[in-house]
Design an enzyme around this catalytic site. Structure first.
Site, PDB file in Angstrom:
ATOM      1  N   HIS A  94     -25.070 -21.470   1.150  1.00 46.52           N
ATOM      2  CA  HIS A  94     -25.859 -22.388   2.073  1.00 46.52           C
ATOM      3  C   HIS A  94     -25.584 -23.897   1.263  1.00 46.52           C
ATOM      4  O   HIS A  94     -25.491 -24.723   1.935  1.00 46.52           O
ATOM      5  CB  HIS A  94     -27.264 -21.994   1.735  1.00 46.52           C
ATOM      6  N   ARG A 152      -8.054 -20.544  16.223  1.00 47.62           N
ATOM      7  CA  ARG A 152      -7.880 -19.092  15.794  1.00 47.62           C
ATOM      8  C   ARG A 152      -8.876 -18.400  16.461  1.00 47.62           C
ATOM      9  O   ARG A 152      -9.888 -17.852  15.860  1.00 47.62           O
ATOM     10  CB  ARG A 152      -7.878 -19.283  14.543  1.00 47.62           C
ATOM     11  N   ARG A 207      -5.408 -19.796  20.862  1.00 47.82           N
ATOM     12  CA  ARG A 207      -4.556 -18.677  20.566  1.00 47.82           C
ATOM     13  C   ARG A 207      -5.097 -17.361  20.724  1.00 47.82           C
ATOM     14  O   ARG A 207      -6.484 -17.238  20.373  1.00 47.82           O
ATOM     15  CB  ARG A 207      -4.092 -18.846  19.078  1.00 47.82           C
ATOM     16  N   GLU A 222       6.768 -17.925  14.559  1.00 50.52           N
ATOM     17  CA  GLU A 222       6.460 -17.489  13.349  1.00 50.52           C
ATOM     18  C   GLU A 222       7.057 -16.155  12.725  1.00 50.52           C
ATOM     19  O   GLU A 222       6.883 -15.767  11.508  1.00 50.52           O
ATOM     20  CB  GLU A 222       5.048 -17.538  12.958  1.00 50.52           C
ATOM     21  N   ASN A 250       2.954 -20.667   8.219  1.00 49.53           N
ATOM     22  CA  ASN A 250       2.323 -19.785   7.335  1.00 49.53           C
ATOM     23  C   ASN A 250       3.042 -18.518   7.127  1.00 49.53           C
ATOM     24  O   ASN A 250       3.441 -18.042   6.296  1.00 49.53           O
ATOM     25  CB  ASN A 250       0.968 -19.535   7.403  1.00 49.53           C
ATOM     26  N   ASP A 251       3.225 -17.839   8.316  1.00 45.10           N
ATOM     27  CA  ASP A 251       3.991 -16.546   8.475  1.00 45.10           C
ATOM     28  C   ASP A 251       5.380 -16.838   8.567  1.00 45.10           C
ATOM     29  O   ASP A 251       6.146 -15.982   8.034  1.00 45.10           O
ATOM     30  CB  ASP A 251       3.471 -16.015   9.803  1.00 45.10           C
ATOM     31  N   ARG A 276       2.213 -13.686   1.826  1.00 42.73           N
ATOM     32  CA  ARG A 276       1.318 -14.769   1.519  1.00 42.73           C
ATOM     33  C   ARG A 276      -0.033 -14.734   0.904  1.00 42.73           C
ATOM     34  O   ARG A 276      -0.324 -15.718   0.316  1.00 42.73           O
ATOM     35  CB  ARG A 276       1.044 -15.559   3.008  1.00 42.73           C
ATOM     36  N   CYS A 315       1.840 -25.931  13.384  1.00 52.40           N
ATOM     37  CA  CYS A 315       0.276 -25.894  12.917  1.00 52.40           C
ATOM     38  C   CYS A 315      -0.012 -24.969  11.789  1.00 52.40           C
ATOM     39  O   CYS A 315      -1.126 -24.488  11.387  1.00 52.40           O
ATOM     40  CB  CYS A 315      -0.515 -24.838  14.342  1.00 52.40           C
TER      41      CYS A 315
HETATM   42  C1  PEP Z   1       0.468 -19.718  10.847  1.00 58.46           C
HETATM   43  O1  PEP Z   1       1.211 -18.458  10.499  1.00 58.46           O
HETATM   44  O2  PEP Z   1       1.359 -20.645  10.298  1.00 58.46           O
HETATM   45  C2  PEP Z   1      -0.494 -19.993  11.395  1.00 58.46           C
HETATM   46  C3  PEP Z   1      -0.714 -21.256  11.775  1.00 58.46           C
HETATM   47  O3  PEP Z   1      -1.265 -18.838  11.908  1.00 58.46           O
HETATM   48  P1  PEP Z   1      -2.185 -18.052  10.816  1.00 58.46           P
HETATM   49  O4  PEP Z   1      -2.286 -18.741   9.420  1.00 58.46           O
HETATM   50  O5  PEP Z   1      -3.600 -17.942  11.572  1.00 58.46           O
HETATM   51  O6  PEP Z   1      -1.400 -16.822  10.517  1.00 58.46           O
HETATM   52 MG    MG Z   2       0.443 -16.823  11.662  1.00 62.25          MG
END
Ligand code: PEP
Ligand code: MG
Length: 568
Positions: free
Chosen positions: A192, A299, A335, A433, A456-457, A467, A504
């Site tokens: 909190h 998300r 998404r 991705e 990210n993926d 990751r 993204c």
């Molecule tokens: C990604 O994979 O870059 C992405 C934006 O989605 P998430 O981080 O939710 O897997």
């Molecule tokens: Mg992803």
């Protein structure tokens, strides 16, 4: 001392210790003839505290964080639980404890029972128990002061609140006054204290262990909300250095704030779109405040997590519509469910051999057509309130795109059958991705309405680096030439097909690589709202075409890109 910085910034000021009633109550036994009166005293205190909490929940200031209302209600319900009164009263009747002693004993017992529960949500409730008990103890003591009166003396330093933990109700009371910072022994980034401090934009460090026992009212403190470091009674030289950092940070923020309404255009006149990533509907407000051009990634799986049942179509419709309405006509890219790997439903016990390569995201949705259909109908219904775009995660095959289109068509037919309105030309895009999709991107670029690169993926799958695994975190390298070639290839294919493409993943919000991404030809970035102005500042100082030449020549040779060489 070292804790966890949860709100950025530097706080310099004097300590004001918040009373922790539970640590200070007197323990004594009462005479047998007084036990009934003592039980009455307890009952009255419980009901006074509960009524106070309800009153607070009913009269929240407009700018209070949304979480506060429900939290206060949970606290008042805990106090009304008859078991709490009965079992505490039992201690007074049988052991002749005074009400305060009985209440701390019972509170400890309950908090311990919650603390060992398997369910994380219930485990976290032990903090709530502790906080409501503290509240009743304060009522019993007749004192309402949270903070000591500190002599102003000749110092005009602001106050830094130091507490064991701060309950939502206490936070609400503290909001009225100006404090330089909040430091607590307990708590984490989602406590909190963190939530409210963030909404007040006041630096905060939590999880400090036992700072409350180590400082005294009036001590001078420096709290570094970036690193979580807290310096107690620092030397004049250290103070001077932190005052300098504080001033630099304040002027940087002020300068950035001026950029909110400035256009994101490069020096050579290329218009760049800066959008926001959000996980919960209420974060759309922060996106608007940061001046985002839209939501580049919502998300939606976060609506499904941390609960035992699935959200209904109406619930999802409400959540999506609220974002669409907040964004007032700007595009909102939602998404579809990306569950699996690191994000799972509560109570889902299936353990895939390799979850990151298993039945996640669109694979999961196509395998669970009812769940998918419910979400698609909710998305379509929300589309009448503004500009909705549907984004599919983890696509690797064209047939997954076709299957998704069929599912959308079926959802449209369902809505038609019941006469529910929706936008017929809703845009459909996919996350890039998985390396296979980036390498063979052309048919996707020709079929879909837009693309969004999930770095990210993409990085995890290209480099074979989990990751979430800290053992190999040093090999997780967004600047690897293979990753950059996949991004470049995707951007070029989208340009040729005449469709928009965004990034993204986290790198879109990292202002150190903004120039590199511009050099790859990127024109749409989606990131956490707080990162938007830093990125905008970089965009406005960059020359996009000059960067494209430099980046292309390095990529042709599969060389690492020298970020230093791109700046200036
Ligand atoms: C990604 O994979 O870059 C992405 C934006 O989605 P998430 O981080 O939710 O897997
Ligand atoms: Mg992803």
């Amino acid at each position: 001392m070292q804790g966890q910085g949860v709100v950025k910034g530097y706080a310099i000021g004097r300590v004001a210790i918040m009373s922790a009633a539970a640590l200070e109550v007197a323990h004594y036994r009462i005479a047998p003839e007084d036990v009934q009166t003592e039980c009455e005293r307890l009952k009255n205190a419980l009901s006074t505290a509960s009524v106070e909490l309800q009153a607070m929940a009913g009269a929240l200031p407009d700018d209070a964080p949304r979480e506060l209302g429900p939290l206060l209600t949970v606290h008042s319900l805990l106090l009304e639980d008859p078991m709490l009164f009965q079992q505490t009263c039992e201690l007074i009747l049988t052991r002749h404890y005074n009400a305060e002693w009985a209440l701390t004993t019972q509170g400890q017992l309950l908090a311990e029972q919650f603390a060992i529960m398997e369910d994380e949500y219930l485990r976290e409730r032990s903090a709530d128990i502790r906080q409501v008990i503290e509240r009743v103890l304060r009522v019993l003591s007749g004192s309402t002061a949270l903070l000591p009166e500190i002599e102003a003396g000749d110092s005009s330093d602001p106050l830094i609140v130091v507490a064991r933990d701060i309950s939502p109700a206490d936070m609400l009371r503290l909001r009225g006054a100006r404090f330089a910072g909040f430091l607590t022994d307990l708590g984490g980034p989602t406590s909190h204290t963190a939530i409210v401090a963030r909404s007040m934009n006041v630096p905060a460090v939590v999880g400090l262990g036992h700072i409350r026992m180590l400082v005294r009212d009036g001590d001078t403190l420096i709290a570094d909300g970036f690193t979580g470091a807290v310096l107690i009674n620092p030397s004049p030289l250290v103070l001077q250095e932190y005052r300098r950092r504080q001033a630099v940070y304040a002027s940087e923020r002020a300068e950035l704030a001026l950029l909110r309404d400035a256009p994101a255009i490069t020096l050579d006149g290329i218009q760049i779109k800066l959008e926001a990533n959000i996980e919960l509907p209420e974060e759309a407000v922060a996106a608007m405040q940061a001046g985002a051009d839209g939501i580049g990634l919502f998300r939606s799986e976060f609506l499904f997590m941390g609960r035992r049942d699935l959200p209904t179509e109406d619930e999802q419709y409400e959540a999506y519509s609220s974002v669409v309405k907040t964004m007032a006509g700007r595009p909102v890219t939602i998404r579809t469910l990306d569950l699996g790997a690191d994000k799972t439903l509560d109570g889902d016990v299936t353990v895939a051999t390799n979850p990151a390569l298993g039945l996640r995201a669109i694979r999961y949705c196509l395998a669970n057509p009812e769940i998918f259909a419910t979400q698609l109908r909710a998305l379509l219904r929300a589309s009448v309130h503004g500009h909705v775009r549907i984004l599919i995660p983890m696509i690797s095959h064209m047939h997954e795109v076709h299957a998704t289109r069929l599912a959308i068509d079926a959802a449209c037919r369902d809505l038609d059958a019941s006469g529910v309105p929706y936008e017929r030309n809703i845009s459909l895009g996919a996350m890039v991705e998985i390396p296979a999709m980036a390498i063979a991107i052309e048919p996707f670029a020709e079929t879909l309405d837009f693309l969004s690169i999930g770095t990210n993926d993409l990085i995890q799958y290209t480099l074979a680096i989990d990751r979430g695994d800290s053992e190999v975190a040093d090999l997780y390298d967004p600047m690897h030439p293979a990753v950059l070639r996949l991004i470049a290839h995707t951007i070029n294919a989208a340009e040729r097909a005449g469709i928009p493409v965004a990034v993204c993943g986290e790198i879109a919000g990292d202002s150190r690589v903004t120039r590199m991404l511009l050099g790859l030809g990127l024109k749409e970035f989606s990131m956490h709202p707080q990162q938007l102005l830093d990125v905008k500042k970089e965009v406005r100082q960059a020359h996009s075409n000059a960067l494209r030449v430099k980046v292309a020549s390095a990529l042709n040779r599969a060389e690492r890109i020298d970020l230093e060489a791109l700046s200036g």
